[in-house]
Design an enzyme around this catalytic site. Sequence first.
Site, PDB file in Angstrom:
ATOM      1  N   ARG A  52       0.827  -1.355   0.247  1.00  0.00           N
ATOM      2  CA  ARG A  52       0.122   0.226   0.067  1.00  0.00           C
ATOM      3  C   ARG A  52       0.793   1.240   0.010  1.00  0.00           C
ATOM      4  O   ARG A  52       1.242   1.762   1.046  1.00  0.00           O
ATOM      5  CB  ARG A  52      -0.807   0.151   1.136  1.00  0.00           C
ATOM      6  CG  ARG A  52      -1.781   1.361   1.385  1.00  0.00           C
ATOM      7  CD  ARG A  52      -2.770   1.418   0.341  1.00  0.00           C
ATOM      8  NE  ARG A  52      -3.754   0.299   0.452  1.00  0.00           N
ATOM      9  CZ  ARG A  52      -4.744  -0.250  -0.490  1.00  0.00           C
ATOM     10  NH1 ARG A  52      -4.653   0.391  -1.696  1.00  0.00           N
ATOM     11  NH2 ARG A  52      -5.492  -1.272  -0.287  1.00  0.00           N
ATOM     12  N   GLN A  75      -7.976  -7.592  -8.579  1.00  0.00           N
ATOM     13  CA  GLN A  75      -7.967  -6.346  -8.979  1.00  0.00           C
ATOM     14  C   GLN A  75      -6.661  -5.803  -9.218  1.00  0.00           C
ATOM     15  O   GLN A  75      -5.556  -6.014  -8.423  1.00  0.00           O
ATOM     16  CB  GLN A  75      -8.387  -5.502  -7.828  1.00  0.00           C
ATOM     17  CG  GLN A  75      -8.021  -4.099  -7.984  1.00  0.00           C
ATOM     18  CD  GLN A  75      -9.141  -3.203  -7.421  1.00  0.00           C
ATOM     19  OE1 GLN A  75     -10.453  -3.178  -8.153  1.00  0.00           O
ATOM     20  NE2 GLN A  75      -8.945  -2.468  -6.596  1.00  0.00           N
ATOM     21  N   ARG A  80       2.064  -6.816  -8.923  1.00  0.00           N
ATOM     22  CA  ARG A  80       2.238  -6.117  -7.931  1.00  0.00           C
ATOM     23  C   ARG A  80       2.264  -6.967  -6.680  1.00  0.00           C
ATOM     24  O   ARG A  80       2.766  -6.600  -5.731  1.00  0.00           O
ATOM     25  CB  ARG A  80       1.269  -4.809  -7.748  1.00  0.00           C
ATOM     26  CG  ARG A  80      -0.049  -5.483  -7.428  1.00  0.00           C
ATOM     27  CD  ARG A  80      -0.968  -4.131  -7.047  1.00  0.00           C
ATOM     28  NE  ARG A  80      -2.386  -4.719  -6.790  1.00  0.00           N
ATOM     29  CZ  ARG A  80      -3.539  -4.012  -6.244  1.00  0.00           C
ATOM     30  NH1 ARG A  80      -3.152  -2.912  -5.547  1.00  0.00           N
ATOM     31  NH2 ARG A  80      -4.481  -4.487  -5.877  1.00  0.00           N
ATOM     32  N   HIS A 149       1.032   2.803 -10.302  1.00  0.00           N
ATOM     33  CA  HIS A 149       0.066   3.351  -9.454  1.00  0.00           C
ATOM     34  C   HIS A 149       0.567   4.198  -8.328  1.00  0.00           C
ATOM     35  O   HIS A 149       0.819   3.844  -7.051  1.00  0.00           O
ATOM     36  CB  HIS A 149      -0.699   2.024  -8.703  1.00  0.00           C
ATOM     37  CG  HIS A 149      -1.988   2.507  -8.064  1.00  0.00           C
ATOM     38  ND1 HIS A 149      -2.037   3.278  -6.988  1.00  0.00           N
ATOM     39  CD2 HIS A 149      -3.071   2.064  -8.511  1.00  0.00           C
ATOM     40  CE1 HIS A 149      -3.489   3.318  -6.474  1.00  0.00           C
ATOM     41  NE2 HIS A 149      -4.041   2.739  -7.432  1.00  0.00           N
ATOM     42  N   ASP A 193     -11.844   9.473  -7.408  1.00  0.00           N
ATOM     43  CA  ASP A 193     -11.342   8.247  -8.234  1.00  0.00           C
ATOM     44  C   ASP A 193     -11.834   8.586  -9.609  1.00  0.00           C
ATOM     45  O   ASP A 193     -12.888   8.399 -10.222  1.00  0.00           O
ATOM     46  CB  ASP A 193     -12.041   7.228  -7.563  1.00  0.00           C
ATOM     47  CG  ASP A 193     -11.598   5.915  -8.166  1.00  0.00           C
ATOM     48  OD1 ASP A 193     -11.745   4.839  -7.721  1.00  0.00           O
ATOM     49  OD2 ASP A 193     -10.642   5.497  -8.930  1.00  0.00           O
ATOM     50  N   GLU A 251      -1.814   8.924 -11.475  1.00  0.00           N
ATOM     51  CA  GLU A 251      -1.178   7.514 -12.079  1.00  0.00           C
ATOM     52  C   GLU A 251      -1.190   7.543 -13.501  1.00  0.00           C
ATOM     53  O   GLU A 251      -2.154   7.564 -14.110  1.00  0.00           O
ATOM     54  CB  GLU A 251      -2.036   6.415 -11.533  1.00  0.00           C
ATOM     55  CG  GLU A 251      -2.446   6.492  -9.917  1.00  0.00           C
ATOM     56  CD  GLU A 251      -3.768   5.628  -9.604  1.00  0.00           C
ATOM     57  OE1 GLU A 251      -4.042   4.653 -10.457  1.00  0.00           O
ATOM     58  OE2 GLU A 251      -4.192   5.729  -8.534  1.00  0.00           O
TER      59      GLU A 251
HETATM   60  O1  TA6 Z   1      -6.097   3.790  -9.110  1.00  0.00           O
HETATM   61  C1  TA6 Z   1      -7.430   4.118  -8.217  1.00  0.00           C
HETATM   62  C2  TA6 Z   1      -7.990   2.671  -7.787  1.00  0.00           C
HETATM   63  O2  TA6 Z   1      -8.335   1.938  -8.975  1.00  0.00           O
HETATM   64  C3  TA6 Z   1      -9.230   2.902  -6.644  1.00  0.00           C
HETATM   65  O3  TA6 Z   1     -10.354   2.527  -7.635  1.00  0.00           O
HETATM   66  C4  TA6 Z   1      -8.982   2.046  -5.671  1.00  0.00           C
HETATM   67  O4  TA6 Z   1      -9.452   0.898  -6.005  1.00  0.00           O
HETATM   68  C5  TA6 Z   1      -7.583   2.079  -5.561  1.00  0.00           C
HETATM   69  O5  TA6 Z   1      -7.067   1.815  -7.218  1.00  0.00           O
HETATM   70  C6  TA6 Z   1      -6.547   1.170  -4.873  1.00  0.00           C
HETATM   71  O6  TA6 Z   1      -6.769  -0.010  -5.247  1.00  0.00           O
HETATM   72  P1  TA6 Z   1      -6.162  -1.473  -4.131  1.00  0.00           P
HETATM   73  O7  TA6 Z   1      -6.678  -2.704  -5.305  1.00  0.00           O
HETATM   74  O8  TA6 Z   1      -4.735  -1.118  -4.131  1.00  0.00           O
HETATM   75  O9  TA6 Z   1      -6.899  -1.054  -3.222  1.00  0.00           O
END
Ligand code: TA6
Length: 277
Positions: A52, A75, A80, A149, A193, A251
């Site tokens: 994070r 996601q 990563r 990111h 966002d 990003e």
């Molecule tokens: O880059 C923005 C995003 O897509 C937000 O929607 C939020 O989900 C963030 O990334 C963090 O995502 P994560 O999977 O690292 O908690």
Amino acid sequence: MEMKAFSLVDESSGSKARISQFGATVISWTVRGKERLFLSEKAILDGSKAIRGGIPPVFPVFGKATSGPCADLPQHGFARNHLWTVKHKDTSSATLRLTPTELSKEARNAWSYDFELLYTVTLEGSKLTTRLEVHNRDTRDFEFQTLLHTYFRVNSIADVHVEGLNGIMYKDKVSSSEITERSEQVMCTSETDRVYPRVKDTVRIHEKSQVSIEIQREGLEDIVLWNPWTGCEKMGDFAPADGYKNMVCVEAGAVSKWHTLSAGKQYVAQQVLAARL
Ligand code: TA6
């Protein structure tokens, strides 16, 4: 247990960076003695979860795919949250590598293409360059998205604005709408966002009306702007609870559409961050 990490230094300027091999994530970048990246105080550094903060690379999907070849990936994909190998390292630069060999069985089953990612991090004076080369080693073409990111550390989000987004119609994921940006000084004043597609101008982060970071991009035409605001309190690995006041994610990505990489071809995605203050 902290995962494998190493430091880079630019001896002429004293700039430093620290990189985790887990997730090929730059977790610190200091210029003139000042930390420029935000790393959560509760970032999990043992390789059990994506880190994070810092600069986690996103590949082969941004967000969560609900259909298609990336539908079974987590996601933001697998780049990563896997351990990369170090292909080359010297004092101020390093290249890390990820191939199906380094992937878990689950990830390989979820996305079966043969690929090689080479991620080069280079420190030079007040600049940090992160360059991702995507090689399609398969006999099949594949579609992908990619993004860096980057969590920037700021003194106070109230004093921050982002330049270079004016006139772009962006996807607002908070209100699920499309809005045309009308400001040359975009601020985060609540949960933010947004995906700004095809941003042509140079993007700059200002603090107290002075340029603090300039972002130059290649192969990363889109800009995602994110601040979780008080929603960060629901994120177990985000600390301190008011940490949203000291960070902004700007990003650089190729995420507003799927990019097709033909068999045997390569795609280059690079950002150059310059610390101006
Ligand atoms: O880059 C923005 C995003 O897509 C937000 O929607 C939020 O989900 C963030 O990334 C963090 O995502 P994560 O999977 O690292 O908690």
